[in-house]
Design a protein around this motif. Structure first.
Motif, PDB file in Angstrom:
ATOM      1  N   VAL A  26       0.699  16.997 -11.246  1.00 17.99           N
ATOM      2  CA  VAL A  26      -0.239  15.987 -11.762  1.00 17.99           C
ATOM      3  C   VAL A  26      -1.602  16.075 -11.088  1.00 17.99           C
ATOM      4  N   GLY A  27      -1.758  16.994 -10.151  1.00 12.92           N
ATOM      5  CA  GLY A  27      -3.063  17.201  -9.538  1.00 12.92           C
ATOM      6  C   GLY A  27      -3.370  16.330  -8.344  1.00 12.92           C
ATOM      7  N   TRP A  28      -2.369  15.632  -7.807  1.00 18.28           N
ATOM      8  CA  TRP A  28      -2.634  14.773  -6.657  1.00 18.28           C
ATOM      9  C   TRP A  28      -2.996  15.580  -5.410  1.00 18.28           C
ATOM     10  N   LEU A  29      -2.396  16.743  -5.256  1.00 21.17           N
ATOM     11  CA  LEU A  29      -2.666  17.548  -4.068  1.00 21.17           C
ATOM     12  C   LEU A  29      -4.003  18.270  -4.162  1.00 21.17           C
ATOM     13  N   LYS A  30      -4.413  18.619  -5.375  1.00 17.00           N
ATOM     14  CA  LYS A  30      -5.699  19.299  -5.528  1.00 17.00           C
ATOM     15  C   LYS A  30      -6.867  18.346  -5.309  1.00 17.00           C
ATOM     16  N   GLN A  31      -6.702  17.112  -5.733  1.00 16.87           N
ATOM     17  CA  GLN A  31      -7.745  16.098  -5.556  1.00 16.87           C
ATOM     18  C   GLN A  31      -7.154  14.933  -4.758  1.00 16.87           C
ATOM     19  N   SER A  32      -6.768  15.239  -3.534  1.00 18.53           N
ATOM     20  CA  SER A  32      -6.059  14.248  -2.720  1.00 18.53           C
ATOM     21  C   SER A  32      -6.918  13.039  -2.389  1.00 18.53           C
ATOM     22  N   SER A  33      -8.231  13.222  -2.247  1.00 16.46           N
ATOM     23  CA  SER A  33      -9.091  12.097  -1.888  1.00 16.46           C
ATOM     24  C   SER A  33      -9.129  11.035  -2.979  1.00 16.46           C
ATOM     25  N   GLN A  34      -8.863  11.419  -4.215  1.00 11.42           N
ATOM     26  CA  GLN A  34      -8.890  10.464  -5.321  1.00 11.42           C
ATOM     27  C   GLN A  34      -7.524   9.819  -5.572  1.00 11.42           C
ATOM     28  N   HIS A  35      -6.515  10.265  -4.858  1.00 11.91           N
ATOM     29  CA  HIS A  35      -5.163   9.732  -5.065  1.00 11.91           C
ATOM     30  C   HIS A  35      -4.521   9.380  -3.724  1.00 11.91           C
ATOM     31  N   MET A  36      -5.293   8.771  -2.852  1.00  9.46           N
ATOM     32  CA  MET A  36      -4.786   8.458  -1.525  1.00  9.46           C
ATOM     33  C   MET A  36      -3.667   7.426  -1.563  1.00  9.46           C
ATOM     34  N   VAL A  37      -3.807   6.408  -2.415  1.00 12.71           N
ATOM     35  CA  VAL A  37      -2.801   5.334  -2.448  1.00 12.71           C
ATOM     36  C   VAL A  37      -1.431   5.859  -2.873  1.00 12.71           C
ATOM     37  N   PRO A  38      -1.315   6.552  -4.024  1.00 16.61           N
ATOM     38  CA  PRO A  38       0.018   7.057  -4.380  1.00 16.61           C
ATOM     39  C   PRO A  38       0.542   8.096  -3.393  1.00 16.61           C
ATOM     40  N   LEU A  39      -0.348   8.887  -2.792  1.00 13.33           N
ATOM     41  CA  LEU A  39       0.109   9.874  -1.817  1.00 13.33           C
ATOM     42  C   LEU A  39       0.658   9.200  -0.565  1.00 13.33           C
ATOM     43  N   ILE A  40      -0.029   8.158  -0.102  1.00 10.48           N
ATOM     44  CA  ILE A  40       0.442   7.459   1.100  1.00 10.48           C
ATOM     45  C   ILE A  40       1.746   6.722   0.818  1.00 10.48           C
ATOM     46  N   LEU A  41       1.790   5.990  -0.302  1.00  8.44           N
ATOM     47  CA  LEU A  41       3.016   5.266  -0.642  1.00  8.44           C
ATOM     48  C   LEU A  41       4.178   6.236  -0.880  1.00  8.44           C
ATOM     49  N   GLY A  42       3.887   7.307  -1.597  1.00  7.44           N
ATOM     50  CA  GLY A  42       4.935   8.301  -1.826  1.00  7.44           C
ATOM     51  C   GLY A  42       5.375   8.974  -0.541  1.00  7.44           C
ATOM     52  N   GLY A  43       4.433   9.225   0.362  1.00  9.54           N
ATOM     53  CA  GLY A  43       4.789   9.832   1.639  1.00  9.54           C
ATOM     54  C   GLY A  43       5.664   8.928   2.485  1.00  9.54           C
ATOM     55  N   VAL A  44       5.333   7.627   2.498  1.00 14.76           N
ATOM     56  CA  VAL A  44       6.158   6.675   3.256  1.00 14.76           C
ATOM     57  C   VAL A  44       7.561   6.595   2.666  1.00 14.76           C
ATOM     58  N   LEU A  45       7.630   6.500   1.326  1.00 18.50           N
ATOM     59  CA  LEU A  45       8.942   6.448   0.678  1.00 18.50           C
ATOM     60  C   LEU A  45       9.733   7.723   0.933  1.00 18.50           C
ATOM     61  N   LEU A  46       9.053   8.864   0.854  1.00 16.48           N
ATOM     62  CA  LEU A  46       9.729  10.139   1.096  1.00 16.48           C
ATOM     63  C   LEU A  46      10.222  10.227   2.535  1.00 16.48           C
ATOM     64  N   PHE A  47       9.431   9.717   3.473  1.00 15.80           N
ATOM     65  CA  PHE A  47       9.840   9.737   4.881  1.00 15.80           C
ATOM     66  C   PHE A  47      11.134   8.954   5.084  1.00 15.80           C
ATOM     67  N   PHE A  48      11.206   7.761   4.497  1.00 14.46           N
ATOM     68  CA  PHE A  48      12.415   6.951   4.663  1.00 14.46           C
ATOM     69  C   PHE A  48      13.609   7.580   3.948  1.00 14.46           C
ATOM     70  N   LEU A  49      13.375   8.189   2.795  1.00  9.66           N
ATOM     71  CA  LEU A  49      14.474   8.849   2.091  1.00  9.66           C
ATOM     72  C   LEU A  49      15.012  10.029   2.895  1.00  9.66           C
ATOM     73  N   VAL A  50      14.111  10.851   3.418  1.00 13.78           N
ATOM     74  CA  VAL A  50      14.540  12.009   4.208  1.00 13.78           C
ATOM     75  C   VAL A  50      15.235  11.554   5.487  1.00 13.78           C
ATOM     76  N   THR A  51      14.680  10.519   6.132  1.00 10.83           N
ATOM     77  CA  THR A  51      15.301  10.009   7.356  1.00 10.83           C
ATOM     78  C   THR A  51      16.704   9.480   7.081  1.00 10.83           C
ATOM     79  N   THR A  52      16.850   8.728   5.990  1.00  9.19           N
ATOM     80  CA  THR A  52      18.169   8.200   5.631  1.00  9.19           C
ATOM     81  C   THR A  52      19.151   9.328   5.347  1.00  9.19           C
ATOM     82  N   PHE A  53      18.693  10.331   4.625  1.00 12.38           N
ATOM     83  CA  PHE A  53      19.560  11.469   4.309  1.00 12.38           C
ATOM     84  C   PHE A  53      19.992  12.201   5.575  1.00 12.38           C
ATOM     85  N   VAL A  54      19.055  12.436   6.487  1.00 11.77           N
ATOM     86  CA  VAL A  54      19.381  13.154   7.726  1.00 11.77           C
ATOM     87  C   VAL A  54      20.340  12.335   8.582  1.00 11.77           C
ATOM     88  N   VAL A  55      20.118  11.018   8.662  1.00 21.49           N
ATOM     89  CA  VAL A  55      21.012  10.166   9.455  1.00 21.49           C
ATOM     90  C   VAL A  55      22.423  10.181   8.871  1.00 21.49           C
TER      91      VAL A  55
END
Length: 297
Positions: free
Chosen positions: A107-136
């Motif tokens: 969807v182009g979020w990584l190419k134009q990251s400055s214009q999609h900071m909110v979904p990238l940050i929220l998605g990154g936080v959600l991904l962090f908790f999902l990965v942490t839960t999976f690893v635990v």
């Protein structure tokens, strides 16, 4: 006027000999295969030795050769189970990280990251908790496999899946007990790591100080004798360093033996109170008392 170069600069100037890129690729591939083979071999030895350690704790004596030969069948089963767990870990992380990354790239979020900071940050936080839960969760499965699946496989000659099928009702019937066990094991692991780390560091320092002094004297003597870094001196340094590293690893392993034995013993005696077959092995019933026959006159 010629400039003087230090020994370190001369060492850096040695470089690698010219080699065909195909040879470099073959060497890298060979190293990768060697590391993979060593890793698989380590997992196999670890799998069988888990049963050797179990037998040693239960019997209160260590007969490595006898237990090793006797535990090949369950060891191979547990080896396959561990490989399956690692494969599940790799597949799970690939899915959890790969799908969001692919979506963000599509969807182009990584190419134009400055214009999609909110979904990238929220998605990154959600991904962090999902990965942490999976690893635990993966670590819990790994720990419970070592602590509660191995005894069942050792005593009843069953596979890991059947052992897990029997363990799950135990976990459901006593969630608090097993959760407390897991928490206590984490606390004790941290404490043991600190104690073993301090003891190992003291021993390593006591070992390295005299060896370092001798090494410094030898280096100074070599410089005064006109020696410099070349293929032979580098090889000698690598060999000496390898022996020193092996000695340090041996000392650290020796210091870690009490912790290595304590934690399996702790898990075995905890599980024995909930697993009748293990309790019968640890606390066998006393032989029946036979009253003496009355003597005839």
């Amino acid at each position: 006027m010629p400039t003087r170069t230090s020994g370190g600069e001369r060492f850096l100037e040695l470089g690698l000999p010219a080699m065909n890129p195909v040879a470099y690729a073959a060497l890298i591939a060979l190293l990768v295969v060697a590391v993979l083979v060593l890793w698989v071999l380590f997992i196999y030895v670890n799998s069988v030795m888990r049963f050797v350690l179990f037998d040693s704790v239960v019997a209160k004596q260590c007969e490595i050769r006898q237990y090793w030969n006797r535990r090949q069948k369950p060891g191979l089963r547990y080896f396959a189970w561990q490989l399956l767990l690692f494969l599940a870990m790799m597949v799970g992380l690939t899915i959890l990280v790969g799908i969001p990354a692919t979506f963000a790239l599509a969807v182009g979020w990584l190419k134009q990251s400055s214009q999609h900071m909110v979904p990238l940050i929220l998605g990154g936080v959600l991904l962090f908790f999902l990965v942490t839960t999976f690893v635990v969760l993966w670590l819990i499965v790994l720990v419970f496999s070592k602590d509660f699946i191995v005894p069942q496989m050792a005593l009843e000659d069953i596979g890991p899946m059947e052992a897990w099928r029997r363990l799950l009702p135990m976990l459901k019937s006593e969630k608090g007990g097993y959760a407390g066990y897991l928490g206590m094991k984490i606390v004790m692991s941290i404490g043991a790591a600190v104690i073993v780390g301090i003891a190992a560091m003291i021993i390593i320092l006591l070992t390295l100080i005299p060896i370092g002094g001798v090494g410094a004297v030898l280096v100074l003597m070599g410089k005064s004798g006109g020696l410099h870094w070349n293929l032979y001196t580098i090889t000698l340094a690598v060999v000496i360093g390898s022996f020193l590293l092996a000695f340090i690893l041996y000392v650290v392993s020796l210091v870690s033996v009490p912790a290595i034995v304590f934690f399996p013993a702790y898990s075995i005696y905890f599980f024995a109170a909930r697993y009748r077959a293990l309790d019968a092995v640890l606390r066998p019933a006393p032989p029946p008392f036979l009253s003496p026959e009355p003597s005839s006159y």
